[in-house]
Design a protein around this motif. Sequence first.
Motif, short mmCIF file in Angstrom:
data_model
loop_
_atom_site.label_atom_id
_atom_site.label_comp_id
_atom_site.label_asym_id
_atom_site.label_seq_id
_atom_site.Cartn_x
_atom_site.Cartn_y
_atom_site.Cartn_z
N LEU A 144 1.10 3.28 -3.12
CA LEU A 144 0.03 4.20 -3.51
C LEU A 144 0.31 5.63 -3.05
O LEU A 144 -0.13 6.59 -3.67
CB LEU A 144 -1.32 3.73 -2.96
CG LEU A 144 -1.72 2.30 -3.35
CD1 LEU A 144 -3.10 1.98 -2.80
CD2 LEU A 144 -1.68 2.10 -4.86
N ILE A 145 1.01 5.76 -1.92
CA ILE A 145 1.36 7.11 -1.44
C ILE A 145 2.34 7.75 -2.41
O ILE A 145 2.14 8.86 -2.90
CB ILE A 145 2.00 7.07 -0.03
CG1 ILE A 145 1.08 6.35 0.96
CG2 ILE A 145 2.33 8.48 0.45
CD1 ILE A 145 1.70 6.18 2.33
N GLU A 146 3.41 7.01 -2.67
CA GLU A 146 4.44 7.55 -3.55
C GLU A 146 3.85 7.94 -4.90
O GLU A 146 4.22 8.96 -5.47
CB GLU A 146 5.53 6.48 -3.73
CG GLU A 146 6.73 6.98 -4.49
CD GLU A 146 7.71 5.85 -4.78
OE1 GLU A 146 7.72 4.84 -4.06
OE2 GLU A 146 8.47 6.01 -5.75
N LEU B 247 0.81 -1.23 0.00
CA LEU B 247 0.00 0.00 0.00
C LEU B 247 0.85 1.28 0.00
O LEU B 247 0.39 2.32 -0.49
CB LEU B 247 -0.98 0.01 1.18
CG LEU B 247 -2.08 -1.06 1.10
CD1 LEU B 247 -2.93 -1.03 2.36
CD2 LEU B 247 -2.95 -0.84 -0.13
N ARG C 97 0.50 8.33 -5.62
CA ARG C 97 -0.86 8.90 -5.54
C ARG C 97 -1.77 8.16 -6.51
O ARG C 97 -2.51 8.77 -7.30
CB ARG C 97 -0.87 10.41 -5.84
CG ARG C 97 -0.35 11.20 -4.68
CD ARG C 97 1.14 11.33 -4.69
NE ARG C 97 1.53 12.52 -5.43
CZ ARG C 97 2.65 12.62 -6.09
NH1 ARG C 97 3.51 11.59 -6.12
NH2 ARG C 97 2.91 13.73 -6.71
N ALA C 98 -1.66 6.84 -6.46
CA ALA C 98 -2.47 5.99 -7.33
C ALA C 98 -3.80 5.70 -6.64
O ALA C 98 -3.92 5.80 -5.42
CB ALA C 98 -1.73 4.69 -7.62
N LYS C 99 -4.78 5.35 -7.46
CA LYS C 99 -6.13 5.11 -6.97
C LYS C 99 -6.53 3.69 -7.33
O LYS C 99 -6.38 3.27 -8.47
CB LYS C 99 -7.08 6.10 -7.64
CG LYS C 99 -8.46 6.16 -7.06
CD LYS C 99 -9.22 7.38 -7.57
CE LYS C 99 -9.60 7.20 -9.02
NZ LYS C 99 -10.28 8.40 -9.57
#
Lengths: 338, 338
Positions: free
Chosen positions: A265-267, A262, A269-271
Motif C-alpha cells: 500500500l505504501i509503494e 501492507l 499509495r493504495a486505499k
Amino acid sequence: MAETRQWQLASRPVGEPTAENFELVTVDRPEPDDGEVLVKTLYQSVDPYMRGRMRDAESYAEPWDVGDPMRAGVVGEVLESEADGFEEGDVVTGDLLWAEHAVGDADELRKVNPELGPVSTALGVLGMPGVTAYWGLLDVGDPKPGDTVFVSAAAGAVGSVVGQLARLNGARVVGTAGSDEKIEWLTEELGFDAAINYKETDDLSGAVAEACPNGIDVYFDNVGGPITDAVWPRLNEFSRVAICGQIALYNETEVPTGPRKLATLIEKRAKVEGLLVSDYQDRWGEALKRLARFIQEDEIRYRENVVEGFENAPDAFLGLFEGENIGKQLVKVAEFDG
Amino acid sequence: MAETRQWQLASRPVGEPTAENFELVTVDRPEPDDGEVLVKTLYQSVDPYMRGRMRDAESYAEPWDVGDPMRAGVVGEVLESEADGFEEGDVVTGDLLWAEHAVGDADELRKVNPELGPVSTALGVLGMPGVTAYWGLLDVGDPKPGDTVFVSAAAGAVGSVVGQLARLNGARVVGTAGSDEKIEWLTEELGFDAAINYKETDDLSGAVAEACPNGIDVYFDNVGGPITDAVWPRLNEFSRVAICGQIALYNETEVPTGPRKLATLIEKRAKVEGLLVSDYQDRWGEALKRLARFIQEDEIRYRENVVEGFENAPDAFLGLFEGENIGKQLVKVAEFDG
C-alpha cells in the motif's frame, strides 16, 4: 391456534457449519401487536454474513443465541396488519426470521413493487446484494472509465452486479469464480473482459497478471485469502480496494494467517476500505431505482439459485461455502400468487 | 586532482544488513557542469526506506546497483556553483550521495535557511521526516479533536512529530517505542498521554487496549508486524490507518506471514492508506513553515542522534534496525561554520 415452523440455531459450528447446527421447530404462529404485521414468507435469503452470527463473538452482526430462531432477509406477503400503511396482500421485505411466518415491525419493512420484477429480486439484485454492489463499487471503489476493476466471487449475488456496473462505467472487468459454467456466464452473458476459474488455476498470481495487463485500479473483494494475495501485487498507484466480504476465511477455526502485504500500500499509495451496506440506508432507493432501470434495459442481468422448500434452508446456506450458487442463493418457502 | 570519499554498495544484504555490504572508496572529486553545484556534505541522513534500495526488486525507490555509490538526503555547503541562484557558501539540502562531496542538479536542491534552526534539522523535523509526519497525519490520518491517535515508532524522526501534531490537534496520543528512555521522553517531554515499551510487554494487545480505553481513531503505522496485529482489533468505526513504513518486516528473507485481519475493516468500515511524502512535493513549504513556527513556540520538540564521522555512516544505518536512535538518526560529516 395456528402453528408455523422456524429454524433455530441448535449449536454453534466449529469450522464449516453442518446440518446438525440447525433444528426445525414447530411453534405457535405469532400475532401482530400494534404497529406490526404478520408476514407469510415467500422467499428467504441465505447470505455469507450469517456465518458470523452463528459465532459467539462480537461483530457488526450480533450473534444469535443457541436455541433461538435465526434471522434472515425475507420477502413475504402480509397476512394481517396492525400498522398504518400496510394491508393484507401487500408484498414486503425486511429482516425477519428463518420461519414460514413471522411478525415484523412496520418501521423495519419495505414494500415491494411486484411490477418492477419477480418479487424474489427484492432479496437479490433489487435488494441488499444489489445495493451493496451499487454503493460499494461506486462510492468506495470509485471506478473511472478505462480502469481495470477486479471482483472476486464474481458470479455471486453481489459480484455479478459489481462487474456489470463496472462495465457500464467504462472499465475493463475481470473476476474470479469457481466453475466453468460460472466463467462462461461472466464472459458470454455479463460482458466480463476476462474471468479466472480459481479452482482450476495452479498459478493464481500469473493468471491475475495475464488477465490484467494494465494492473488493477479497483479491487472489489468478497472473498479474501489466496485470491487477495494474488491481486494486491497487481494494484496500481492510487488504486482502491473495497472489502465487502472474506468468505474464504469465515469457517477457519484458528486465526487464519497469510503473507503480510501492507507494504504494497505504501509503494502504490493504495486505499483499502471496509464496506457495510447498512451505512447506505439513506441512499437505498437511489440504488434500487437505477438498478431496476438497468434490468429493464437488459444492461444488467441476474440469476437466482432457488432451493425449493423451507425444510431445505440449511442446505441452501451450506451450499454458499461450496460455491454452488450462481447468482443469488434463495429458499422458496411459498408460492406467490399475487 | 582533488579527491573525495564515498560509500558504495559492496553486496546486497540477505536479511539484516551488515558492515560487509558497504565499501568506503576514494574517488576523484566531481566537478559541476552547467546547472549543477558541488556540495560539501555537512550532515547525511540514514533512513529505513534505504533498506528497500539495497534489494534487487522493483519498489517506489529504485534499487541501487552493486558497486555504485548509494544515495542519501544530505545537508551541505555549496563549494562551487554553475547554476543560477546558488552561490558558494549557500547551505542546501537534497538527495545526493553517501559521499563527502557530490555534485547535484540545482533543480533538485533546496536552499536551507540557517536562521530557522540548526542546519541538521533540514534532514529531520524540518525535512523529509517532518513533512511526512505533517501531511501523513493531517491529510491521510485526518484526526479530529477527541480522537485517539496511535503511532508506532513514536520516538523516531517521523513518529515523534506525528504524536506532537496529534496532541496539538486535540487528540489523545498513544505510541510505542523500544526503551524506557524513549517512553519517558514521549510521556514527560512530548505530551503523549500513554506510551508502551513493546520490548518489555508480554501482552501487547492488552497493553494497547488499556492505553486506548476509547479505541483508536487514527493509526499512524511506521512499523507493521506484531504491533499492527495488536492495534487493528482496537480500531473504531470509520477509523483511518496511514501506512508510512513497515520496518519490522524490511529485513525478512522470506515473505513474512501474520494473521489475516482484513475482515476487521468491514466490521469497522475503517480505511487504510499507504503514504509517500513525494506526493506532497507541492505542499512541502506549507508544512515546513508551520513546523518551524511550532518549534519556535516550543510546541514541537525534536531530538537528533548524531553519529560523528563519515566513516561511521553504515553503523548509523544499521542502528536503525536495532531501534537505537531517539529522534532523527544523522551522520555528521563536516563542521558547519556558517
